[in-house]
Design a protein around this motif. Structure first.
Motif, PDB file in Angstrom:
ATOM      1  N   ALA A  42      12.861   5.455  32.309  1.00 41.88           N
ATOM      2  CA  ALA A  42      12.700   6.401  33.816  1.00 41.88           C
ATOM      3  C   ALA A  42      13.126   8.005  33.500  1.00 41.88           C
ATOM      4  CB  ALA A  42      13.275   5.576  34.340  1.00 41.88           C
ATOM      5  N   GLN A  43      14.314   7.988  32.372  1.00 40.30           N
ATOM      6  CA  GLN A  43      14.328   9.461  32.471  1.00 40.30           C
ATOM      7  C   GLN A  43      13.699   9.513  31.760  1.00 40.30           C
ATOM      8  OE1 GLN A  43      18.518   8.015  30.154  1.00 40.30           O
ATOM      9  NE2 GLN A  43      19.547   9.004  31.693  1.00 40.30           N
ATOM     10  N   LYS A  44      12.553   9.366  30.548  1.00 39.34           N
ATOM     11  CA  LYS A  44      12.203   9.839  29.976  1.00 39.34           C
ATOM     12  C   LYS A  44      10.335  10.415  29.966  1.00 39.34           C
ATOM     13  CE  LYS A  44      13.020   7.350  25.525  1.00 39.34           C
ATOM     14  NZ  LYS A  44      12.579   5.725  24.640  1.00 39.34           N
ATOM     15  N   LEU A  45      10.485  10.084  31.883  1.00 37.96           N
ATOM     16  CA  LEU A  45       9.143  10.847  32.415  1.00 37.96           C
ATOM     17  C   LEU A  45       9.503  12.250  33.049  1.00 37.96           C
ATOM     18  CD1 LEU A  45       8.824   7.013  35.211  1.00 37.96           C
ATOM     19  CD2 LEU A  45       7.557   8.085  33.457  1.00 37.96           C
ATOM     20  N   GLU A  46       8.437  12.863  33.150  1.00 42.29           N
ATOM     21  CA  GLU A  46       8.770  13.785  32.932  1.00 42.29           C
ATOM     22  C   GLU A  46       7.368  14.194  33.506  1.00 42.29           C
ATOM     23  OE1 GLU A  46       8.687  16.230  28.810  1.00 42.29           O
ATOM     24  OE2 GLU A  46      11.086  15.201  28.225  1.00 42.29           O
ATOM     25  N   PRO A  47       7.349  16.058  34.252  1.00 40.43           N
ATOM     26  CA  PRO A  47       5.991  16.576  35.061  1.00 40.43           C
ATOM     27  C   PRO A  47       4.804  16.209  34.524  1.00 40.43           C
ATOM     28  CG  PRO A  47       8.531  17.791  35.334  1.00 40.43           C
ATOM     29  CD  PRO A  47       8.637  16.932  33.984  1.00 40.43           C
ATOM     30  N   GLY A  48       4.149  15.764  34.505  1.00 43.92           N
ATOM     31  CA  GLY A  48       2.921  15.614  33.485  1.00 43.92           C
ATOM     32  C   GLY A  48       2.641  14.327  33.313  1.00 43.92           C
ATOM     33  N   ASP A  49       3.644  12.956  33.325  1.00 45.19           N
ATOM     34  CA  ASP A  49       3.464  11.969  33.087  1.00 45.19           C
ATOM     35  C   ASP A  49       2.544  11.396  33.874  1.00 45.19           C
ATOM     36  OD1 ASP A  49       4.602  12.534  30.564  1.00 45.19           O
ATOM     37  OD2 ASP A  49       6.702  11.865  31.069  1.00 45.19           O
ATOM     38  N   TYR A  50       2.231   9.986  33.528  1.00 42.16           N
ATOM     39  CA  TYR A  50       1.518   9.626  34.450  1.00 42.16           C
ATOM     40  C   TYR A  50       2.163   8.293  35.465  1.00 42.16           C
ATOM     41  CZ  TYR A  50      -2.552  11.973  33.228  1.00 42.16           C
ATOM     42  OH  TYR A  50      -3.566  13.064  32.550  1.00 42.16           O
ATOM     43  N   LEU A  51       2.342   7.814  36.067  1.00 35.49           N
ATOM     44  CA  LEU A  51       2.665   6.415  36.859  1.00 35.49           C
ATOM     45  C   LEU A  51       1.414   5.758  37.445  1.00 35.49           C
ATOM     46  CD1 LEU A  51       5.587   8.084  38.990  1.00 35.49           C
ATOM     47  CD2 LEU A  51       5.587   6.783  36.790  1.00 35.49           C
ATOM     48  N   ILE A  52       1.440   3.977  36.950  1.00 36.19           N
ATOM     49  CA  ILE A  52       0.223   3.429  37.894  1.00 36.19           C
ATOM     50  C   ILE A  52       1.202   2.381  38.390  1.00 36.19           C
ATOM     51  CG2 ILE A  52      -1.639   1.608  37.102  1.00 36.19           C
ATOM     52  CD1 ILE A  52      -2.049   4.486  36.284  1.00 36.19           C
ATOM     53  N   THR A  78      -0.551   7.734  39.942  1.00 36.61           N
ATOM     54  CA  THR A  78       0.191   9.078  40.549  1.00 36.61           C
ATOM     55  C   THR A  78       0.513   9.742  39.400  1.00 36.61           C
ATOM     56  OG1 THR A  78       2.718   7.881  40.450  1.00 36.61           O
ATOM     57  CG2 THR A  78       0.803   7.778  42.844  1.00 36.61           C
ATOM     58  N   SER A  79       0.651  11.321  39.764  1.00 41.28           N
ATOM     59  CA  SER A  79       1.288  11.863  38.531  1.00 41.28           C
ATOM     60  C   SER A  79       3.006  12.360  38.459  1.00 41.28           C
ATOM     61  CB  SER A  79       0.611  13.091  38.917  1.00 41.28           C
ATOM     62  OG  SER A  79       0.859  14.514  37.445  1.00 41.28           O
TER      63      SER A  79
END
Length: 303
Positions: A42-52, A78-79
């Protein structure tokens, strides 16, 4: 290169999914992220990454690869708009879920099967289902390209006037959005024309449906994502001339819904004659909802 995280949402959490998407937030209990490297993912997720998000799938207690041909009742792309943060403001009715990320919807795809998403995505969603809905992170955005290819391979009515030559970002998420709009326009065409014949909103001629186009009043690239889906931005124009005369700005529609020639209409005598045949006519279906889109079209094509 953006990363992609997969999150499974169980059947009983439909309301939580809708609320999170509406609020542009997704969250977890802190305890859920304490196991198996979920917090680090979760901490590696940054703006611009994708969430499915995958929702309402089959029993996840199967062997690895057991979801390769499974069907999910809803898939939402989602982004990420903001990295992991802690917030206690109430959003969901059942719990706080304070460990949150910001998101925005790229596409709500509805029901999809394993071949649509690809084996890696389905296995990641199966793992998330078995880990209480924590994010399962993969490197890259392969699934977005996979989805875009799958959607583009589906048949689309050849006569729909969708404007895919318009300028735009060719990043996978933008490609996916444009292809989805293309598919939606094809569906809309069937709803608006339906029968074997229809009527052009500009010239009023009744023609075979193959000679009619469902046309955007304002080009999609000029609109917000929300406005692109507004049905008031669509009209029916014939491919015998009205569609191109309108789309290329040889005619516009005034504030009263009347077809009006522009200075471009005098480029050649034949163009002027074609424009004259429809000038002064009331566009069928013109109303208060479509008027702003026709006004935008006028502004774009102002002499």
């Amino acid at each position: 290169m953006p990363n992609t995280a997969y999150i499974y949402v169980p059947t009983l959490a439909s309301d939580q999914l809708d609320t999170g998407l509406d609020q542009g937030r997704w969250g977890w209990r802190a305890s859920a992220l304490e196991r198996g490297g979920a917090l680090q993912a979760a901490q590696k997720l940054e703006p611009g990454d994708y969430l499915i998000f995958g929702h309402r799938g089959p029993n996840s207690r199967v062997k690895p690869g057991g979801w390769s041909d499974a069907t999910l009742q809803r898939v939402v792309v989602t982004s990420v708009t903001s990295a992991l943060f802690t917030e206690h403001t109430p959003i969901w009715h059942d719990d706080t879920y304070p460990e949150r990320i910001g998101l925005r919807i790229i596409a709500d795809l509805g029901e999809l099967s394993g071949p649509d998403l690809g084996s890696q995505a389905m296995e990641s969603l199966r793992l998330s289902a078995n880990k209480r809905g924590v994010p399962v992170l993969t490197s890259g955005s392969e699934v977005i390209g996979h989805l875009a290819v799958g959607i583009s391979a589906r048949p689309v009515e050849p006569a729909d006037s969708t404007g895919w030559a318009e300028p735009g970002d060719d990043a996978p998420s933008h490609l996916l959005q444009r292809l989805l709009l293309r598919r939606e326009t094809s569906t809309l065409r069937k709803r608006m024309l339906g029968a074997s014949t229809g009527t052009c909103a500009f010239c009023g001629r009744t023609l075979p449906s193959q000679l009619l186009c469902v046309t955007h009043v304002t080009p999609l690239h000029s609109l917000s994502t929300e406005a692109q889906a507004d049905l008031a931005n669509f009209t029916v124009a014939c491919s015998l001339g009205c569609d191109q005369l309108f789309r290329r700005g040889y005619v516009t529609v005034d504030a009263e819904g009347i077809v009006t020639a522009t200075s471009r209409s005098r480029e050649t005598p034949d163009v002027h004659q074609a424009v004259g045949a429809i000038s002064g006519r009331l566009v069928a279906g013109f109303d208060a909802r479509s008027a702003p889109f026709f006004a935008h079209h006028r502004d774009i094509n102002a002499a």
